[in-house]
Design a protein around this motif. Sequence first.
Motif, short mmCIF file in Angstrom:
data_model
loop_
_atom_site.label_atom_id
_atom_site.label_comp_id
_atom_site.label_asym_id
_atom_site.label_seq_id
_atom_site.Cartn_x
_atom_site.Cartn_y
_atom_site.Cartn_z
N VAL A 127 0.83 -1.23 0.00
CA VAL A 127 0.00 0.00 0.00
C VAL A 127 0.85 1.26 0.00
O VAL A 127 0.41 2.31 -0.46
CB VAL A 127 -1.00 0.03 1.17
CG1 VAL A 127 -2.10 -0.99 0.97
CG2 VAL A 127 -0.33 -0.18 2.51
N ASP A 128 2.08 1.18 0.53
CA ASP A 128 2.96 2.37 0.48
C ASP A 128 3.41 2.62 -0.95
O ASP A 128 3.55 3.77 -1.38
CB ASP A 128 4.19 2.14 1.37
CG ASP A 128 3.79 1.87 2.82
OD1 ASP A 128 2.75 2.43 3.24
OD2 ASP A 128 4.49 1.10 3.50
N ALA A 129 3.62 1.54 -1.70
CA ALA A 129 4.07 1.70 -3.09
C ALA A 129 2.91 2.04 -4.03
O ALA A 129 3.09 2.75 -5.02
CB ALA A 129 4.75 0.41 -3.55
N PHE A 130 1.71 1.54 -3.71
CA PHE A 130 0.55 1.73 -4.61
C PHE A 130 -0.63 2.26 -3.81
O PHE A 130 -1.48 1.48 -3.31
CB PHE A 130 0.23 0.40 -5.31
CG PHE A 130 1.42 -0.18 -6.02
CD1 PHE A 130 1.93 0.43 -7.15
CD2 PHE A 130 2.06 -1.31 -5.52
CE1 PHE A 130 3.06 -0.09 -7.79
CE2 PHE A 130 3.19 -1.83 -6.14
CZ PHE A 130 3.69 -1.22 -7.28
N PRO A 131 -0.72 3.59 -3.65
CA PRO A 131 -1.66 4.20 -2.71
C PRO A 131 -3.15 3.95 -3.00
O PRO A 131 -3.95 4.06 -2.09
CB PRO A 131 -1.34 5.70 -2.82
CG PRO A 131 0.03 5.78 -3.40
CD PRO A 131 0.19 4.57 -4.26
N GLY A 132 -3.53 3.57 -4.20
CA GLY A 132 -4.96 3.30 -4.45
C GLY A 132 -5.46 2.03 -3.78
O GLY A 132 -6.66 1.72 -3.83
#
Length: 464
Positions: free
Chosen positions: A306-311
Amino acid sequence: MASQTIEHTGSRSAFVTEFMHALSEKNPGETEFLQAVEECIVSLEPVLDRNPVYRDNGIIDRMVEPDRILQFRVSWMDDAGEVHVNRGYRVQFNNAIGPYKGGLRFHPSVNQSILKFLGFEQVFKNSLTTLPIGGGKGGSDFDPRGRSDAEVMRFCSSFMSELFRFIGPDTDVPAGDIGVGGREIGYLFGQYRKLTNSFTGVLTGRGVNWGGSLIRPEATGFGSVYFAAEMLHEQGKSMEAMDCLVSGSGNVAQYTTEKVLDLGGRVLTMSDSTGYIHDPEGIDREKLAWVMDLKNTRRGRIAEYVDAFPGSTYSDHDLTAGSSPLWNIPAQVAFPSATQNEIDARAAQTLVDNGILAVSEGANMPTTPEGQAIFIGSGVLYGPGKAANAGGVAVSALEMAQSSQRVYSSRDEVDDRLRDIMKRIHKVSLDAAAAYDVPGNYLHGANIAGFTKVADAMVDQGVI
Ligand code: NDP
């Protein structure tokens, strides 16, 4: 939708009740093993009724007893100089149609019951591939998570220092499973080679520079998606634009995700033992490459996604309290690819209520018997693990053949053979189900088709 008429659970016949009672007295506390056997026995009862030769030769009684179980101490030293002792196992279950073949699992939950369930299923699965391989399984309660490469290497060397006596390219050929990937196979092979002064195909899943087959790492996940595509094709559908749920984020989950993308579907979830991520936009190739690096190189946790891909969102799950809420997310196809009993009755019912069309099991026995009954009773296309995840061992058998001939096939050649094998497994499972009046029931079909070849070989070879 295929009609799958026979209930898997529910009222047991007198034969099944009596058989399971005797088996549980003989194998007390081995819950996973007893679960795996009961699933098969229910499928096989009509086969035994129609073919007295199997009862006359005591085939079932002999098939539920492993040829042998090896258990040994594995001592090793951590980076701080502290000594640890783990337990190592190899269950050599049945070699009536070929050398024992099946993976090694390194996970703290490993015990004799889990390895016997996996070995028992492996006998049927390996037979279904139509390749000449018997069934076995092994492993240890060692947990590689959080260990340095040097610690894993010392553990693997110590494990192989004992196991090497019992395996060989014509005897028993282990491979990977949970906690045993390319790194572990490398250390295990290195020690085997050193101890025996021989370079042979004693392990599969080796690196391509030292005897491995192309597509072996991909094979279980790719095969599970090919199996799902076949089940859908049978109903005039395809994987195109299907929303899919994948559990796990290890070897099987990663390559399942890749093949779903190849076939035009969308993967919404992945998980590990602490939690799951939901990415409503789908895990595309770039995100998957990031997961592979996270899991295979950095050895991190899926929460970092989730830190790398905020959606996307991440949620913890407590799997001791029941199935992951991952299965509450609406989708059309589910690929359980983590571990046994990860879909219970509640999760199965939720999937059905949300309109799931197909379930293809990358993991071994990921659905509880109650969950299986819900899928089958609801007309879901349910591909049991011993059929749907047989692609891994099938390519392992191709790797064995390549090793002994010292020839190596191209990526496309192996992938084509894998796809053909998965189509064949799908067809023989469907044909066996139809022959025993349970059309469309892949569970019974796979059990029956896998059984017949091994049982006939055992009849031919006498009571031993
Ligand atoms: P990996 O070790 O590569 O990955 C396992 C994944 O499942 C990890 O994400 C792991 O999370 C998660 N997991 C493991 N144990 C548990 C648990 N008790 N509860 C929740 N999550 C868990 O293993 P594989 O991908 O190789 O194997 C996955 C499944 O596929 C297993 O059932 C295996 O038997 C089956 N299989 C594998 C084959 C192969 O070729 N590798 C062949 C046929 C079947 P974490 O990192 O937190 O532990």
